[in-house]
Design a protein around this motif. Structure first.
Motif, PDB file in Angstrom:
ATOM      1  N   UNK A   2      19.342 -27.137  38.441  1.00 44.75           N
ATOM      2  CA  UNK A   2      17.905 -27.262  38.704  1.00 44.75           C
ATOM      3  C   UNK A   2      17.286 -28.321  37.799  1.00 44.75           C
ATOM      4  N   UNK A   3      16.088 -28.709  38.140  1.00 43.64           N
ATOM      5  CA  UNK A   3      15.368 -29.714  37.359  1.00 43.64           C
ATOM      6  C   UNK A   3      15.111 -29.194  35.949  1.00 43.64           C
ATOM      7  N   UNK A   9      18.950 -29.738  29.406  1.00 40.94           N
ATOM      8  CA  UNK A   9      20.182 -30.406  28.998  1.00 40.94           C
ATOM      9  C   UNK A   9      19.865 -31.671  28.209  1.00 40.94           C
ATOM     10  N   UNK A  10      18.883 -32.437  28.686  1.00 43.74           N
ATOM     11  CA  UNK A  10      18.478 -33.658  27.981  1.00 43.74           C
ATOM     12  C   UNK A  10      17.952 -33.353  26.592  1.00 43.74           C
ATOM     13  N   UNK A  11      17.145 -32.316  26.469  1.00 46.20           N
ATOM     14  CA  UNK A  11      16.608 -31.924  25.164  1.00 46.20           C
ATOM     15  C   UNK A  11      17.721 -31.421  24.256  1.00 46.20           C
ATOM     16  N   UNK A  12      18.684 -30.698  24.810  1.00 41.27           N
ATOM     17  CA  UNK A  12      19.815 -30.193  24.020  1.00 41.27           C
ATOM     18  C   UNK A  12      20.645 -31.355  23.484  1.00 41.27           C
ATOM     19  N   UNK A  13      20.819 -32.399  24.300  1.00 37.86           N
ATOM     20  CA  UNK A  13      21.561 -33.577  23.848  1.00 37.86           C
ATOM     21  C   UNK A  13      20.856 -34.236  22.668  1.00 37.86           C
ATOM     22  N   UNK A  14      19.531 -34.326  22.750  1.00 37.64           N
ATOM     23  CA  UNK A  14      18.764 -34.933  21.659  1.00 37.64           C
ATOM     24  C   UNK A  14      18.896 -34.115  20.384  1.00 37.64           C
ATOM     25  N   UNK A  15      18.785 -32.803  20.516  1.00 41.74           N
ATOM     26  CA  UNK A  15      18.920 -31.935  19.337  1.00 41.74           C
ATOM     27  C   UNK A  15      20.309 -32.050  18.726  1.00 41.74           C
ATOM     28  N   UNK A  16      21.326 -32.137  19.583  1.00 41.91           N
ATOM     29  CA  UNK A  16      22.690 -32.297  19.079  1.00 41.91           C
ATOM     30  C   UNK A  16      22.835 -33.604  18.300  1.00 41.91           C
ATOM     31  N   UNK A  17      22.253 -34.677  18.830  1.00 41.45           N
ATOM     32  CA  UNK A  17      22.317 -35.966  18.130  1.00 41.45           C
ATOM     33  C   UNK A  17      21.596 -35.899  16.785  1.00 41.45           C
ATOM     34  N   UNK A  18      20.452 -35.228  16.752  1.00 42.87           N
ATOM     35  CA  UNK A  18      19.724 -35.083  15.492  1.00 42.87           C
ATOM     36  C   UNK A  18      20.567 -34.328  14.476  1.00 42.87           C
ATOM     37  N   UNK A  60       8.412 -31.584  45.519  1.00 44.29           N
ATOM     38  CA  UNK A  60       8.080 -30.534  44.551  1.00 44.29           C
ATOM     39  C   UNK A  60       8.867 -30.722  43.248  1.00 44.29           C
ATOM     40  N   UNK A  61      10.154 -31.062  43.367  1.00 48.78           N
ATOM     41  CA  UNK A  61      10.976 -31.291  42.176  1.00 48.78           C
ATOM     42  C   UNK A  61      10.464 -32.498  41.386  1.00 48.78           C
ATOM     43  N   UNK A  62      10.124 -33.571  42.098  1.00 48.55           N
ATOM     44  CA  UNK A  62       9.608 -34.768  41.435  1.00 48.55           C
ATOM     45  C   UNK A  62       8.287 -34.465  40.745  1.00 48.55           C
ATOM     46  N   UNK A  63       7.413 -33.689  41.407  1.00 47.20           N
ATOM     47  CA  UNK A  63       6.137 -33.324  40.809  1.00 47.20           C
ATOM     48  C   UNK A  63       6.350 -32.485  39.555  1.00 47.20           C
TER      49      UNK A  63
END
Length: 68
Positions: A2-3, A9-18, A60-63
């Protein structure tokens, strides 16, 4: 996927990099990471609307992504 899961997932990747950056003890490696981040700011890509990816998501997903 899902969106909401994609966004998480994107936020988790950022936290992992930090977390990984915080573990760096070598000044040369830290300087290299800093250089990569600085260079990425030189090529700023204009923000696109999520609806510009027509066909990939429903309206709806894009919104929903646009709100986030």
């Amino acid at each position: 996927m899902s969106i909401k899961q994609l966004a998480m997932f994107g936020e988790a990747k950022k936290l992992h990099l930090i977390e990984e950056i915080l573990k760096i003890e070598n000044d040369a490696v830290l300087a290299a990471v800093e250089t990569v981040i600085a260079k990425s700011k030189l090529h700023v890509i204009g923000r696109k609307s999520f609806t510009s990816f027509a066909g990939m998501w429903t309206k709806e997903e894009a919104d929903e992504l646009e709100k986030q």
